[in-house]
Design an enzyme around this catalytic site. Structure first.
Site, PDB file in Angstrom:
ATOM      1  CB  VAL A  57      37.847  38.436  40.548  1.00 28.68           C
ATOM      2  CG1 VAL A  57      36.592  37.758  40.663  1.00 28.68           C
ATOM      3  CG2 VAL A  57      38.417  38.849  42.045  1.00 28.68           C
ATOM      4  CB  CYS A  58      38.503  38.131  35.245  1.00 31.00           C
ATOM      5  SG  CYS A  58      37.639  39.352  35.522  1.00 31.00           S
ATOM      6  CB  THR A  59      42.530  34.610  36.309  1.00 34.43           C
ATOM      7  OG1 THR A  59      43.339  35.795  35.390  1.00 34.43           O
ATOM      8  CG2 THR A  59      43.440  33.456  36.031  1.00 34.43           C
ATOM      9  CB  ALA A  62      38.653  32.136  33.067  1.00 38.72           C
TER      10      ALA A  62
END
Length: 163
Positions: A57-59, A62
Site C-alpha cells: 500500500v505504501c508503494t 508513493a
C-alpha cells in the site's frame, strides 16, 4: 477505555484542521537536514505519514503521488513523505520508484508523535495533512488501506484552497 488507547492516541493530541503545523527537522533521502521552517510561508505543503518503504500500500501511495506530481507542482505544493525508515531505505525507495519528492526519516517516530498520528495495533498510521502557505492545517485524511486516495484527497484540498 484502555482498549481505545491501544488503537490511537488521545484525539486531542492529533493535529486537526485549523491547527498550526508543528515545526520539525528530519534528514531527507539524501541525508540532508530538512527544516520545516524553510518552506512554511512560501508554499502549501502535503505532508503524508506512511508505515514502511517498499510495502504494497505504501508503494502504491508513493507512486500515486509520483504520477500526480505535476498536479501538485501546478498548485505550488511541496510533497513530503515521512516514515520511520532510515535515510538509506528512503534513498533506495526513491530511486527504485523514481520518486521526485522529499522523503524524511523519522526513525525515532518523534515527528509522528508530534503530529499525533494514530497507530493500528503496532502498525504506524497513514495520515495526510494539507497545510496552507501560512502553516495552518486545512485538511487531513486518514486511511490505512487506500493509499492512492490520499493523493486525490490532497489534490481536492489544494484545489479548494485556490477557489
Amino acid at each position: 477505555m484502555a482498549f481505545l488507547q491501544f488503537w490511537s492516541p488521545d484525539a486531542d493530541a492529533q493535529i486537526k484542521v485549523g491547527d498550526k503545523v508543528p515545526e520539525f527537522q528530519l534528514p531527507d533521502q539524501d541525508g540532508k537536514m530538512f527544516d520545516l521552517k524553510s518552506v512554511v510561508g512560501k508554499q502549501p505543503l502535503v505532508i503524508y505519514f506512511y508505515p514502511k518503504d517498499e510495502t504494497s500500500v505504501c508503494t502504491k501511495e508513493a507512486c500515486s503521488f509520483r504520477d500526480n506530481y505535476q498536479d501538485f507542482q501546478k498548485y505550488g505544493a511541496k510533497v513530503i513523505g515521512i516514515s520511520g525508515d532510515d535515510v538509506a531505505s528512503h534513498r533506495k525507495f526513491a530511486d527504485h520508484h523514481q520518486l521526485p519528492f522529499t522523503l524524511l526519516s523519522d526513525t525515532k517516530n518523534d515527528v509522528r508523535k508530534l503530529f499525533g498520528v494514530p497507530k493500528t495495533f503496532v502498525i504506524p498510521g497513514r495520515v495526510t495533512y494539507i497545510v496552507d502557505k501560512n502553516g495552518v492545517v486545512v485538511h487531513t485524511f486518514n486511511s490505512m488501506k487506500d493509499g492512492p486516495k490520499h493523493v486525490t484527497e490532497a489534490l481536492d484540498a489544494l484545489k479548494k484552497m485556490q477557489q
